[in-house]
Design a protein around this motif. Structure first.
Motif, short mmCIF file in Angstrom:
data_model
loop_
_atom_site.label_atom_id
_atom_site.label_comp_id
_atom_site.label_asym_id
_atom_site.label_seq_id
_atom_site.Cartn_x
_atom_site.Cartn_y
_atom_site.Cartn_z
N GLN A 120 0.82 -1.21 0.00
CA GLN A 120 0.00 0.00 0.00
C GLN A 120 0.85 1.27 0.00
O GLN A 120 0.33 2.37 0.12
CB GLN A 120 -0.91 0.00 1.23
N GLY A 121 2.17 1.08 -0.10
CA GLY A 121 3.07 2.23 -0.09
C GLY A 121 3.36 2.77 1.30
O GLY A 121 3.87 3.88 1.45
N LEU A 122 3.06 1.98 2.32
CA LEU A 122 3.29 2.39 3.71
C LEU A 122 4.46 1.62 4.30
O LEU A 122 4.74 0.48 3.93
CB LEU A 122 2.04 2.13 4.56
N HIS A 123 5.15 2.26 5.23
CA HIS A 123 6.25 1.62 5.93
C HIS A 123 5.74 1.03 7.24
O HIS A 123 4.91 1.64 7.92
CB HIS A 123 7.36 2.63 6.24
N PHE A 124 6.27 -0.15 7.57
CA PHE A 124 5.93 -0.75 8.85
C PHE A 124 7.22 -1.06 9.59
O PHE A 124 8.13 -1.69 9.05
CB PHE A 124 5.12 -2.04 8.68
N ALA A 148 14.95 1.25 5.11
CA ALA A 148 15.95 2.31 5.31
C ALA A 148 15.28 3.68 5.30
O ALA A 148 15.70 4.59 6.02
CB ALA A 148 17.01 2.23 4.21
N GLU A 149 14.22 3.83 4.50
CA GLU A 149 13.52 5.12 4.42
C GLU A 149 12.83 5.45 5.74
O GLU A 149 12.88 6.59 6.22
CB GLU A 149 12.48 5.09 3.29
N LEU A 154 12.82 8.17 11.30
CA LEU A 154 12.74 7.88 12.73
C LEU A 154 14.04 8.15 13.47
O LEU A 154 14.04 8.47 14.67
CB LEU A 154 12.33 6.41 12.92
N GLN A 155 15.17 8.04 12.79
CA GLN A 155 16.48 8.07 13.44
C GLN A 155 16.71 9.25 14.38
O GLN A 155 17.16 9.06 15.51
CB GLN A 155 17.58 8.00 12.38
#
Length: 465
Positions: A120-124, A148-149, A154-155
């Motif tokens: 869905q184009g979302l990061h988990f 990595a994105e 978040l980093q």
């Protein structure tokens, strides 16, 4: 008010602590909770930090309060509740947004959710968080698994709120999809083993030597510095020396001997077996917790078979060395499981970096982890135990472990984790084992075949009829 940098959903002990930690570090935080009446009391208790926190009762408002690309951190029970929240939140998100599961989740669920949301184009992100309430509030150890994105987004926040060891943040992206939750699971498995080993030493001194809780606690107090230094040793010294204000008795003597567990230790053992690995020290610790819950049967067994009496107690220095050896071996088993998972799932885990992440903020933090990180960076032999420093420590301490386990067995006192770790070590140092007989037996009754030492290919034995 400006849009928030991150949203924290779930205002229980850990979620509240993380939200306050983030706000204290200068990040704008939106918060929400399933029971909306928790929000106002939380904001009141936040005091001056509430100036950087907004509370939203409805999920849609909570998501709308976040700066795109949005970062939502869920600190809620794992399993079905997390799937339910993802299903509710995802329709309100846009491509590039990130959902973080910061609970103790099964990494298999994390991998599945990652695949569904990626489509869905979302990061988990599966974020392993260790350190309990205090760690979450003042600086936890965190293991991030995800793209990595998402780590790039978040980093800055993760590094700002993490514990620090000699100035370095105890957080990193350890790998993709379920890597973070897997590493946290193994962390908890090692924690089970560490706690069980400590409990076994306590049991030997209490039941084998008749020592008081305070006296045993005083010994652990002396171990708070040197090779045995660890948070769990600190905690043990404190627990054993605490007096119940109501009765004047040792507090630990008034606690029922039934140990709880939330499943992560068991998951470690299950996944180790799936990967063809031995985590016998951790498995023994999980088993010991299960046995502890069967208190009525233990009482019946004691009546029928008798309880163990005293034992010939080894010297204190011998106990300390046995403790050190058992801890090294149980940690080594945990890292072997991590290495096997890294290869199986193509995660490219940096085991030395993981050891470094665990040096502060987490429950198993100890001086040993600093040494293990050096050993993991310095060995090319396929096992951290073959690194020069670790091998020398085992040469020095394993004889003591053997002496303590032998004395406990003769006396009938249980030391399941210490003995399991020792048996694993003894099996691994036998260049010629006994599995050849097992292969012969398998061929005898099932024609499974075997490999010969002097010829190539698969063979069967001339067993006759």
């Amino acid at each position: 008010m400006q849009l928030a940098d991150i949203g924290v959903y779930g205002l229980g002990t850990m979620g509240s602590a993380l939200a306050l930690n983030l706000a204290e570090k200068g990040f704008r935080v939106a918060v929400s909770n399933r029971e909306s009446d928790w929000i106002a009391p939380f904001l009141k208790e936040a005091g001056p930090l509430a100036a950087g926190i907004t509370g939203q009762e409805r999920l849609e408002e909570f998501i709308a309060a976040l700066e795109p690309p949005r970062v939502l951190l869920f600190m809620i029970p794992s399993g079905a509740p997390m799937d339910e929240m993802i299903a509710k939140a995802a329709p309100h998100l846009a491509k590039g947004d990130t959902i973080i599961d910061a609970g103790n989740a099964d990494f298999n669920d994390t991998r599945r959710r990652n695949d569904v949301l990626a489509a869905q184009g979302l990061h988990f992100v599966g974020l392993g968080v260790s350190g309990g309430e205090e760690g979450a509030r003042t600086g936890p150890s965190m293991m991030m698994g995800g793209s990595a994105e998402s780590w790039q987004r978040l980093q800055p926040m993760a590094e700002a709120i993490a514990a620090r060891f000699e100035g370095a943040p105890c957080v990193d992206r350890v790998g993709p999809d379920g890597a973070g939750h897997f590493v946290k699971t193994v962390h908890n498995g090692i924690e089970y083993a560490d706690m069980q080993i400590i409990a076994e030493i306590y049991g030997l001194m209490r039941d084998g030597a008749g020592q008081s809780a305070a006296g045993i606690g005083a010994l652990f107090e002396t171990w708070r510095k040197g090779p045995l230094q660890s948070y769990l040793v600190d905690a043990t010294a404190a627990v054993l020396q605490t007096v119940d204000p109501e009765t004047g008795q040792a507090m630990v003597d008034l606690i029922e001997d039934r140990a709880g567990q939330k499943g992560t230790g068991r998951w470690t053992v299950i996944e180790a077996l799936k990967l063809g690995q031995s985590a016998s020290g951790i498995e023994a610790a999980v088993g010991a917790r299960s046995w502890s819950s069967d208190k009525a049967l233990r009482g019946t067994f004691e009546t029928r078979f008798g309880a163990a009496g005293g034992m010939e107690m080894p010297e204190v220095d011998t106990l300390a060395k046995a403790f050190e050896a058992a801890r090294i071996l149980s940690h080594a088993q945990g890292f072997a499981v991590l290495q096997a998972a890294s290869e199986a799932f193509k995660w490219s885990l940096d085991l030395a970096r993981i050891a470094e992440i665990w040096r502060a903020g987490c429950i198993i933090r100890s001086g040993l982890l600093d040494d293990l990180a050096d050993a993991l960076r310095g060995t090319e032999e396929g096992s951290l135990l073959l690194a020069h420093g670790m091998a020398a420590r085992l040469d020095r301490t394993v004889p003591a472990l053997r002496e303590v386990v032998a004395a406990a067995v003769v006396a009938g006192l249980p030391v399941p984790a210490m003995s399991a770790s020792l048996q694993w070590f003894d099996a691994m140092r036998q260049g010629r084992g006994t599995a050849n007989l097992i292969q012969g037996q398998r061929d005898f009754f099932g024609a499974h075949g075997f490999r010969r030492t002097d010829q190539a290919g698969d063979h069967h034995g001339p067993w006759g009829g």
